[in-house]
Design a protein around this motif. Structure first.
Motif, short mmCIF file in Angstrom:
data_model
loop_
_atom_site.label_atom_id
_atom_site.label_comp_id
_atom_site.label_asym_id
_atom_site.label_seq_id
_atom_site.Cartn_x
_atom_site.Cartn_y
_atom_site.Cartn_z
N GLY A 136 0.61 -5.32 22.16
CA GLY A 136 1.93 -4.70 22.13
C GLY A 136 2.75 -5.02 20.89
N ILE A 137 2.10 -5.47 19.83
CA ILE A 137 2.81 -5.74 18.58
C ILE A 137 3.23 -4.40 17.99
N PRO A 138 4.54 -4.19 17.75
CA PRO A 138 5.06 -2.87 17.37
C PRO A 138 4.47 -2.26 16.10
N VAL A 139 4.23 -3.07 15.06
CA VAL A 139 3.74 -2.53 13.79
C VAL A 139 2.60 -3.40 13.26
N TYR A 140 1.54 -2.75 12.81
CA TYR A 140 0.45 -3.41 12.12
C TYR A 140 0.36 -2.79 10.73
N LEU A 141 0.58 -3.60 9.70
CA LEU A 141 0.51 -3.15 8.32
C LEU A 141 -0.78 -3.65 7.70
N LEU A 142 -1.62 -2.72 7.26
CA LEU A 142 -2.86 -3.06 6.58
C LEU A 142 -2.70 -2.70 5.11
N ILE A 143 -2.81 -3.70 4.26
CA ILE A 143 -2.79 -3.48 2.82
C ILE A 143 -4.26 -3.51 2.40
N ASP A 144 -4.80 -2.31 2.17
CA ASP A 144 -6.23 -2.13 1.95
C ASP A 144 -6.53 -2.10 0.46
N ARG A 145 -7.01 -3.22 -0.06
CA ARG A 145 -7.30 -3.30 -1.49
C ARG A 145 -8.55 -2.51 -1.87
N ASP A 146 -9.46 -2.27 -0.93
CA ASP A 146 -10.66 -1.49 -1.23
C ASP A 146 -10.33 -0.04 -1.55
N SER A 147 -9.45 0.55 -0.76
CA SER A 147 -9.10 1.96 -0.94
C SER A 147 -7.78 2.15 -1.70
N ALA A 148 -7.10 1.05 -2.05
CA ALA A 148 -5.79 1.09 -2.72
C ALA A 148 -4.80 1.92 -1.90
N GLU A 149 -4.75 1.59 -0.59
CA GLU A 149 -3.86 2.30 0.34
C GLU A 149 -3.13 1.31 1.24
N LEU A 167 -0.94 5.82 3.07
CA LEU A 167 -0.37 6.24 1.79
C LEU A 167 -1.02 5.45 0.65
N PRO A 168 -1.23 6.09 -0.51
CA PRO A 168 -1.81 5.36 -1.63
C PRO A 168 -0.81 4.38 -2.22
N PHE A 169 -1.34 3.31 -2.85
CA PHE A 169 -0.48 2.39 -3.56
C PHE A 169 0.34 3.18 -4.58
N GLY A 170 1.60 2.81 -4.72
CA GLY A 170 2.50 3.50 -5.64
C GLY A 170 3.55 4.32 -4.92
N ARG A 171 3.29 4.64 -3.67
CA ARG A 171 4.24 5.42 -2.88
C ARG A 171 5.22 4.50 -2.15
N SER A 172 6.33 5.06 -1.76
CA SER A 172 7.31 4.34 -0.96
C SER A 172 6.91 4.47 0.51
N VAL A 173 6.94 3.35 1.22
CA VAL A 173 6.52 3.32 2.62
C VAL A 173 7.66 2.77 3.46
N ARG A 174 8.08 3.54 4.46
CA ARG A 174 9.10 3.08 5.41
C ARG A 174 8.39 2.49 6.62
N LEU A 175 8.58 1.18 6.84
CA LEU A 175 8.01 0.55 8.03
C LEU A 175 8.91 0.89 9.20
N PRO A 176 8.35 1.46 10.26
CA PRO A 176 9.17 1.94 11.38
C PRO A 176 9.87 0.80 12.12
N ASP A 177 10.85 1.17 12.91
CA ASP A 177 11.54 0.20 13.76
C ASP A 177 10.54 -0.41 14.73
N PRO A 178 10.68 -1.65 15.04
CA PRO A 178 11.83 -2.52 14.84
C PRO A 178 11.88 -3.23 13.49
N VAL A 179 10.95 -2.91 12.58
CA VAL A 179 10.93 -3.58 11.27
C VAL A 179 12.01 -2.98 10.37
N GLY A 180 11.97 -1.66 10.15
CA GLY A 180 13.01 -0.98 9.41
C GLY A 180 13.16 -1.40 7.95
#
Length: 193
Positions: A136-149, A167-180
Motif C-alpha cells: 500500500g505504499i502510495p508511490v514507487y519511483l524507479l530511476i532506471d539508468r539502463d533505459s535513461a527513464e 518519462l525519459p531523463f530530461g523531462r519534468s516529472v510530477r510525483l503524485p500526491d501524497p508526495v506532490g
C-alpha cells in the motif's frame, strides 16, 4: 495446498536472524527477502549515490517536513517480505524505535535506482513494484539508468499499481500526491553509463 514453487525459502523471522548474523553488508551486497525468496542487492556505486543525494536535496527543499531515509521495510502482506529501498520518503521521525526492518505505515514513496547487474530487471521492475503495491505504499519511483527513464508507479490497489508513467531523463516529472513534488530530471543524464 501451496505448491512447492510458491513456498517461501524461509520465514521472515529466519531472514531477520540471518541478516543479524551476517551483518548489513557482505562483500558488496545487501540481503533482501522478496516474494518468499532470499535475494541480494549490490551496494550502490558512486553515481547511484549522487542520484540519491540529488533526490534528497529536492525532497528537503520542496517538503522540509519529510526525510528520504535509508530504511529497510517490511513489505508484502502474505509472505512477510523485507526490502531495502534506495530511498524511503516519510515524515521526519517516522521510523523511531523500529529497528532495521520497519513497518511501512506512513511511507509516502519508495525509490529504487537501478544497478548494473543481471538481477535488476526481475528485482526492480517486477518484484518490487508488486511488493510495494501489496504493502500500500502510495508511490514507487524507479530511476532506471539502463533505459535513461524515470518510472512513476502510483495508485496501489493491493495487487499492483494502477497508474504507471514513464518519462525519459530530461523531462519534468510530477510525483503524485501524497508526495506532490516536481522533479527536473535533466541532471540524471550525468549519472548513466
Amino acid at each position: 495446498m501451496t505448491a512447492i514453487s510458491e513456498r517461501p525459502q524461509m520465514l521472515p523471522e529466519q531472514f531477520e536472524e540471518f541478516v543479524r548474523r551476517l551483518g548489513r553488508t557482505v562483500e558488496g551486497i545487501w540481503p533482501e527477502f522478496i516474494n518468499g525468496k532470499l535475494g541480494v542487492k549490490p551496494v550502490p556505486d558512486g553515481d547511484h549515490g549522487l542520484i540519491t543525494e540529488w533526490l534528497m536535496r529536492i525532497c528537503i527543499q520542496s517538503r522540509p517536513e519529510l526525510w528520504l531515509y535509508d530504511q529497510g521495510l517490511k513489505v508484502e502482506t502474505c509472505r512477510g517480505g523485507h526490502a531495502r529501498p534506495d530511498g524511503t520518503l516519510a515524515p521526519s521521525g517516522t521510523f523511531g524505535s523500529q529497528g532495521e526492518w520497519a513497518n511501512a505505515d506512513g511511507v509516502l514513496m519508495v525509490v529504487e535506482v537501478t544497478s548494473y547487474d543481471s538481477d535488476t530487471d526481475r528485482r526492480d521492475r517486477v518484484e518490487k513494484p508488486r511488493a510495494y503495491a501489496e504493502t500500500g505504499i502510495p508511490v514507487y519511483l524507479l530511476i532506471d539508468r539502463d533505459s535513461a527513464e524515470v518510472v512513476v508507479h502510483s495508485q496501489p490497489d493491493g495487487v499492483r499499481y494502477e497508474t504507471v508513467q514513464t518519462l525519459p531523463f530530461g523531462r519534468s516529472v510530477r510525483l503524485p500526491d501524497p508526495v506532490g513534488i516536481t522533479l527536473d530530471t535533466e541532471p540524471l543524464k550525468n549519472w548513466v553509463r
